[in-house]
Design a protein around this motif. Structure first.
Motif, short mmCIF file in Angstrom:
data_model
loop_
_atom_site.label_atom_id
_atom_site.label_comp_id
_atom_site.label_asym_id
_atom_site.label_seq_id
_atom_site.Cartn_x
_atom_site.Cartn_y
_atom_site.Cartn_z
N ASP A 1 0.83 -1.20 0.00
CA ASP A 1 0.00 0.00 0.00
C ASP A 1 0.87 1.26 0.00
O ASP A 1 0.52 2.28 -0.63
N VAL A 2 1.99 1.21 0.72
CA VAL A 2 2.90 2.35 0.73
C VAL A 2 3.45 2.61 -0.67
O VAL A 2 3.50 3.75 -1.15
N VAL A 3 3.84 1.54 -1.36
CA VAL A 3 4.39 1.68 -2.72
C VAL A 3 3.35 2.26 -3.66
O VAL A 3 3.67 3.08 -4.53
N ARG A 4 2.10 1.86 -3.50
CA ARG A 4 1.04 2.39 -4.37
C ARG A 4 0.95 3.91 -4.28
O ARG A 4 0.56 4.58 -5.23
N GLY A 5 1.29 4.45 -3.10
CA GLY A 5 1.19 5.89 -2.92
C GLY A 5 2.39 6.69 -3.39
O GLY A 5 2.37 7.93 -3.33
N ILE A 6 3.44 6.03 -3.85
CA ILE A 6 4.61 6.75 -4.35
C ILE A 6 4.21 7.55 -5.59
O ILE A 6 3.54 7.06 -6.48
N HIS A 7 4.66 8.79 -5.65
CA HIS A 7 4.22 9.71 -6.70
C HIS A 7 5.04 9.53 -7.98
O HIS A 7 6.26 9.38 -7.94
N VAL A 8 4.33 9.58 -9.11
CA VAL A 8 4.98 9.54 -10.42
C VAL A 8 4.51 10.77 -11.19
O VAL A 8 3.34 10.86 -11.58
N ALA A 9 5.41 11.70 -11.43
CA ALA A 9 5.05 12.93 -12.13
C ALA A 9 4.78 12.65 -13.61
O ALA A 9 5.24 11.66 -14.17
N ALA A 10 4.04 13.54 -14.24
CA ALA A 10 3.66 13.34 -15.65
C ALA A 10 4.86 13.18 -16.58
O ALA A 10 4.84 12.32 -17.45
N PRO A 11 5.93 13.97 -16.44
CA PRO A 11 7.08 13.76 -17.33
C PRO A 11 7.74 12.39 -17.15
O PRO A 11 8.29 11.84 -18.11
N ILE A 12 7.66 11.84 -15.95
CA ILE A 12 8.22 10.50 -15.71
C ILE A 12 7.36 9.46 -16.40
O ILE A 12 7.86 8.51 -17.02
N ARG A 13 6.05 9.64 -16.33
CA ARG A 13 5.15 8.72 -17.04
C ARG A 13 5.39 8.80 -18.54
O ARG A 13 5.39 7.78 -19.24
N GLN A 14 5.58 10.02 -19.04
CA GLN A 14 5.85 10.18 -20.47
C GLN A 14 7.17 9.52 -20.85
O GLN A 14 7.29 8.92 -21.93
N TYR A 15 8.16 9.60 -19.97
CA TYR A 15 9.45 8.96 -20.22
C TYR A 15 9.29 7.44 -20.33
O TYR A 15 9.88 6.81 -21.22
N ARG B 1 18.98 6.57 -26.76
CA ARG B 1 18.27 7.38 -27.76
C ARG B 1 17.14 8.23 -27.17
O ARG B 1 16.88 9.33 -27.66
N VAL B 2 16.45 7.71 -26.18
CA VAL B 2 15.28 8.40 -25.64
C VAL B 2 15.72 9.55 -24.74
O VAL B 2 16.54 9.37 -23.83
N ALA B 3 15.16 10.70 -24.97
CA ALA B 3 15.51 11.89 -24.18
C ALA B 3 15.01 11.76 -22.74
O ALA B 3 13.87 11.36 -22.50
N VAL B 4 15.88 12.11 -21.80
CA VAL B 4 15.52 12.05 -20.39
C VAL B 4 14.85 13.37 -20.02
O VAL B 4 15.33 14.45 -20.40
N PRO B 5 13.74 13.34 -19.29
CA PRO B 5 13.08 14.60 -18.90
C PRO B 5 14.00 15.44 -18.02
O PRO B 5 14.59 14.95 -17.07
N ALA B 6 14.13 16.71 -18.37
CA ALA B 6 15.03 17.60 -17.64
C ALA B 6 14.46 18.00 -16.30
O ALA B 6 15.17 18.27 -15.34
N ALA B 7 13.13 18.03 -16.19
CA ALA B 7 12.49 18.40 -14.94
C ALA B 7 11.12 17.78 -14.91
O ALA B 7 10.50 17.53 -15.93
N ALA B 8 10.64 17.50 -13.71
CA ALA B 8 9.29 16.96 -13.55
C ALA B 8 8.60 17.70 -12.43
O ALA B 8 9.18 17.96 -11.39
#
Length: 328
Positions: A223-237, A319-326
């Motif tokens: 349950d703790v892991v489920r609550g870890i936040h994933v920002a939109a740029p990370i999801r896009q990555y 090859r895939v660009a890493v998000p500079a900020a999230a």
């Protein structure tokens, strides 16, 4: 690189997870020498509600890793020894006619446990392997039109030998895709093998392993892991990485949407293990090979050229660009 994000999990809960995971890892390391990276992946999969495939040649400790992790947890454990004559009903269960009640009653199979150890899964026929498809994805079993829920937490830890070895069947694509990660044990280094001979040559190392967590506690950590936040740029990555495998010239079958979901879930568990309440691009990069490589099918030309799915993943990450900020 700056990642600005806000977690949805209490920092105290994450710290408790780190402490509990360290205790589980310490218990496993009393038996499995010099395989810290493999043990971490196994813990990551456990906390991310996934299933683990352990692949390597015989004698490298695949089954011992699965048994040790299971014993460190005070929960129900069942083992399935996959053989060519194993039937699907042996895995899921069967309905048996009861002479006393004059009715059919369900007798649960080996999957009705918190931890299921599938030893040498690729020695059973594809028909029997497919008996695991529903339970691994939906955590339920349907027999004779009736659906039975499985216990929580539920994890399948399967071992397999390389498919080119005698008496093995390759896992179907749908089966491989349900395993969150694949790890390879590899041979131990010289010091670890020397320690193994000194400590384990005359005793069974599993006898000394103690329970350090129970099923309810593991469920709280999940349950703790489920609550870890994933920002939109990370999801896009994560999506960009998956898309890159689908369009790579060496790949015939790329990562599925399920693979993308597993990658993010595993990254959340990895972030929690590092005492963070948010995911970083580094988490995705570290887990890309264990989570994605076993799902990819290379073209014939790539296989002839000696390329591997791991090299494809490495190329994709370059090859895939890493998000500079999230931002949250």
């Amino acid at each position: 690189m700056t990642i600005e994000t806000t977690g949805h999990t209490d920092p105290g809960e994450v710290s408790e997870l780190v402490h509990s995971a360290a205790a589980i890892r310490a218990a496993v390391e009393t038996v499995i020498e010099g395989k810290g990276d493999v043990i971490r992946v196994a813990l990551t999969v456990l906390l991310a509600e996934g299933h683990l495939l352990i692949e390597d040649v015989p004698g490298t400790g695949k089954t011992m890793l699965a048994k040790t992790l299971a014993k460190s947890l005070d929960c129900s454990v069942r083992r399935i020894q996959f053989t060519p004559d194993l039937l699907p009903g042996d895995v899921t269960g069967v309905s048996v006619f009861n002479q006393e009640t004059r009715d059919f009653e369900f007798r649960p199979g080996a999957v009705f446990a918190n931890i299921v150890l599938g030893d040498e899964i690729n020695r059973a026929s594809p028909k029997t392997q497919s008996a695991l498809l529903e339970c691994m994805e939906e955590r339920q079993v349907t027999v004779d039109g009736t659906t039975y829920e499985l216990a929580a937490p539920f994890m399948v830890m399967a071992t397999q030998n390389p498919v080119e070895m005698e008496g093995t069947y390759p896992l179907p694509e749908a089966q491989r895709d349900r395993f969150m990660a694949r790890v390879s044990m590899g041979y131990p280094d010289t010091r670890s093998e020397m320690d193994m001979l000194a400590e384990h040559a005359s005793t069974n190392p599993l006898d000394a392993v103690q329970h350090v967590a129970d099923a309810a506690h593991v469920s709280r950590l999940v349950d703790v892991v489920r609550g870890i936040h994933v920002a939109a740029p990370i999801r896009q990555y994560a999506v960009d990485i998956a898309n890159a495998t689908r369009t790579h010239p060496d790949v015939r079958l790329g990562a599925s949407p399920r693979a993308t979901l597993h990658l993010v879930r595993a990254a959340k568990a990895a972030a929690a293990l590092d005492d963070r309440d948010h995911v970083l691009p580094d988490d995705l990069q570290t887990l890309a090979a264990p989570v994605l490589a076993h799902r990819l099918i290379l073209t014939a030309d790539a296989q002839i050229a000696g390329r591997t799915t791991e090299t494809v993943i490495a190329d994709v990450l370059r090859r895939v660009a890493v998000p500079a900020a999230a931002r949250a």
